[in-house]
Design a protein around this motif. Structure first.
Motif, PDB file in Angstrom:
ATOM      1  N   LEU A 215       0.818  -1.209   0.000  1.00  0.00           N
ATOM      2  CA  LEU A 215       0.000   0.000   0.000  1.00  0.00           C
ATOM      3  C   LEU A 215       0.855   1.265   0.000  1.00  0.00           C
ATOM      4  N   LYS A 216       0.523   2.197  -0.886  1.00  0.00           N
ATOM      5  CA  LYS A 216       1.107   3.533  -0.795  1.00  0.00           C
ATOM      6  C   LYS A 216       0.401   4.286   0.331  1.00  0.00           C
ATOM      7  N   VAL A 217       1.090   5.222   0.961  1.00  0.00           N
ATOM      8  CA  VAL A 217       0.499   5.999   2.055  1.00  0.00           C
ATOM      9  C   VAL A 217       0.589   7.481   1.702  1.00  0.00           C
ATOM     10  N   ILE A 218      -0.581   8.111   1.577  1.00  0.00           N
ATOM     11  CA  ILE A 218      -0.683   9.530   1.244  1.00  0.00           C
ATOM     12  C   ILE A 218      -1.189  10.266   2.482  1.00  0.00           C
ATOM     13  N   ALA A 219      -0.568  11.367   2.838  1.00  0.00           N
ATOM     14  CA  ALA A 219      -0.972  12.132   4.020  1.00  0.00           C
ATOM     15  C   ALA A 219      -1.457  13.509   3.615  1.00  0.00           C
ATOM     16  N   GLY A 221      -3.709  17.245   5.398  1.00  0.00           N
ATOM     17  CA  GLY A 221      -4.009  17.951   6.640  1.00  0.00           C
ATOM     18  C   GLY A 221      -2.820  18.790   7.077  1.00  0.00           C
ATOM     19  N   GLY A 222      -3.109  19.801   7.898  1.00  0.00           N
ATOM     20  CA  GLY A 222      -2.085  20.762   8.274  1.00  0.00           C
ATOM     21  C   GLY A 222      -0.885  20.186   8.998  1.00  0.00           C
ATOM     22  N   LEU A 223      -1.089  19.108   9.745  1.00  0.00           N
ATOM     23  CA  LEU A 223       0.007  18.522  10.520  1.00  0.00           C
ATOM     24  C   LEU A 223       0.733  17.405   9.777  1.00  0.00           C
ATOM     25  N   ALA A 224       0.340  17.123   8.551  1.00  0.00           N
ATOM     26  CA  ALA A 224       0.968  16.032   7.795  1.00  0.00           C
ATOM     27  C   ALA A 224       2.481  16.217   7.637  1.00  0.00           C
ATOM     28  N   PRO A 225       2.971  17.414   7.256  1.00  0.00           N
ATOM     29  CA  PRO A 225       4.430  17.569   7.111  1.00  0.00           C
ATOM     30  C   PRO A 225       5.187  17.323   8.411  1.00  0.00           C
ATOM     31  N   LEU A 226       4.613  17.774   9.528  1.00  0.00           N
ATOM     32  CA  LEU A 226       5.294  17.595  10.815  1.00  0.00           C
ATOM     33  C   LEU A 226       5.449  16.128  11.153  1.00  0.00           C
ATOM     34  N   PHE A 227       4.404  15.335  10.986  1.00  0.00           N
ATOM     35  CA  PHE A 227       4.497  13.921  11.339  1.00  0.00           C
ATOM     36  C   PHE A 227       5.244  13.108  10.288  1.00  0.00           C
ATOM     37  N   ALA A 228       5.254  13.569   9.051  1.00  0.00           N
ATOM     38  CA  ALA A 228       6.039  12.873   8.024  1.00  0.00           C
ATOM     39  C   ALA A 228       7.529  12.927   8.337  1.00  0.00           C
ATOM     40  N   GLU A 229       7.957  13.971   9.085  1.00  0.00           N
ATOM     41  CA  GLU A 229       9.367  14.062   9.479  1.00  0.00           C
ATOM     42  C   GLU A 229       9.781  12.930  10.412  1.00  0.00           C
ATOM     43  N   GLY A 230       8.814  12.369  11.138  1.00  0.00           N
ATOM     44  CA  GLY A 230       9.149  11.392  12.169  1.00  0.00           C
ATOM     45  C   GLY A 230       8.970   9.946  11.776  1.00  0.00           C
ATOM     46  N   THR A 231       8.545   9.687  10.532  1.00  0.00           N
ATOM     47  CA  THR A 231       8.306   8.307  10.129  1.00  0.00           C
ATOM     48  C   THR A 231       8.587   8.121   8.646  1.00  0.00           C
ATOM     49  N   ALA A 232       8.965   6.927   8.283  1.00  0.00           N
ATOM     50  CA  ALA A 232       9.231   6.609   6.878  1.00  0.00           C
ATOM     51  C   ALA A 232       8.029   5.965   6.196  1.00  0.00           C
ATOM     52  N   VAL A 233       6.916   5.751   6.916  1.00  0.00           N
ATOM     53  CA  VAL A 233       5.788   5.046   6.306  1.00  0.00           C
ATOM     54  C   VAL A 233       4.965   5.946   5.382  1.00  0.00           C
ATOM     55  N   ILE A 234       5.086   7.268   5.521  1.00  0.00           N
ATOM     56  CA  ILE A 234       4.334   8.188   4.666  1.00  0.00           C
ATOM     57  C   ILE A 234       5.117   8.418   3.374  1.00  0.00           C
ATOM     58  N   ASP A 235       4.487   8.082   2.246  1.00  0.00           N
ATOM     59  CA  ASP A 235       5.166   8.185   0.957  1.00  0.00           C
ATOM     60  C   ASP A 235       5.012   9.557   0.306  1.00  0.00           C
TER      61      ASP A 235
END
Length: 262
Positions: A215-219, A221-235
């Motif tokens: 599965l690809k993971v698309i994020a 919402g306003g906080l998406a960039p902040l949490f994408a910094e902390g995990t590799a699961v968001i593509d």
């Protein structure tokens, strides 16, 4: 031009698309008792500032998870833009199956996200939306909506923590320098940030286990960039995915006939 209205629990986002690009995006706090005239005073000034006129708009589409806000948003479209809005709901033509037990209960934002994500990125995939609630929506290879997960939103959790614990302050969300906080604020920020990262990774891992697919993971919402910094699961981060869903839905469905309101 299309006026797209995305009414969420926290903000209402208005955007205009000219057929090739978004010409403007504006947001206002969600307040179900806000009248159509109040919306108009605010929105028409912003349109004028962007070099646009009400007569430039010939289609309107509304997606809302706040039923009480729909009446005045409809009146706005009818009275100020002379358009009957297309309202995103399970009964319209989505172009994909909604494979859940009660399709009418699925939030419009979740279906709009699924429509746009599959159109732009293919499937199978998961859309994570960091809104008032944090939602995970699963889309099959053929674009069908399969269901998802709803968890408390980040800001909602922060407010609940402050309200329920007398000595814990109200804090802002941010990525902490270390996991182990050396004071109360740092400890709270770590718990919220890394707790949500752990939730994201855990839920995505379990969804992938159930679906047995890459599965690809698309994020969004306003906080998406902040949490994408902390995990590799968001593509991929796509801030406009809900608005894009409204645009695509309007393309698939003919404009409703105008209903005059008294």
């Amino acid at each position: 031009m299309l006026l797209a209205v995305d009414a969420g629990n926290t903000n209402v986002v208005f955007a205009v698309h000219d057929g090739s690009e978004w010409r403007g995006r504006w947001r206002i706090a969600t307040r179900p008792d806000r009248t159509s005239d109040e919306y108009a005073v605010w929105l028409l000034a912003l349109l004028q500032f962007s070099g646009l006129k009400p007569t430039d708009v010939d289609r309107c589409a509304i997606g809302t998870v706040v039923p009480a806000a729909l009446y005045n948003l409809r009146r706005l479209c009818r009275e100020w833009f002379a358009c009957e809005p297309l309202v995103a709901r399970a009964a319209v033509d989505w172009g994909f199956e909604i494979r859940v037990d009660r399709p009418q209960e699925v939030g419009a934002d979740r279906l709009l996200n699924s429509l746009a994500a599959h159109h732009h990125y293919g499937g199978p995939l998961v859309v994570i939306d960091f809104g008032t609630a944090t939602t995970f929506d699963v889309v099959d290879t053929d674009g069908a909506y399969l269901g998802g997960v709803i968890a408390p939103g980040v800001n909602l959790s922060l407010e609940a923590l402050h309200q329920a614990a007398a000595r814990l302050p109200r804090i802002g969300i941010g990525r902490p320098q270390a996991v182990v906080g050396r004071d109360t604020v740092a400890a709270m920020q770590s718990g919220i940030y890394w707790g949500y990262v752990g939730m994201i990774e855990g839920i995505i891992g379990r969804i992938r286990g159930e679906q047995e697919a890459a599965l690809k993971v698309i994020a969004t919402g306003g906080l998406a960039p902040l949490f994408a910094e902390g995990t590799a699961v968001i593509d991929r981060i796509d801030p406009d995915i809900t608005l894009e869903g409204l645009r695509l839905l309007a393309e698939r469905n003919s404009a409703p006939n105008l209903t005059r309101t008294g």
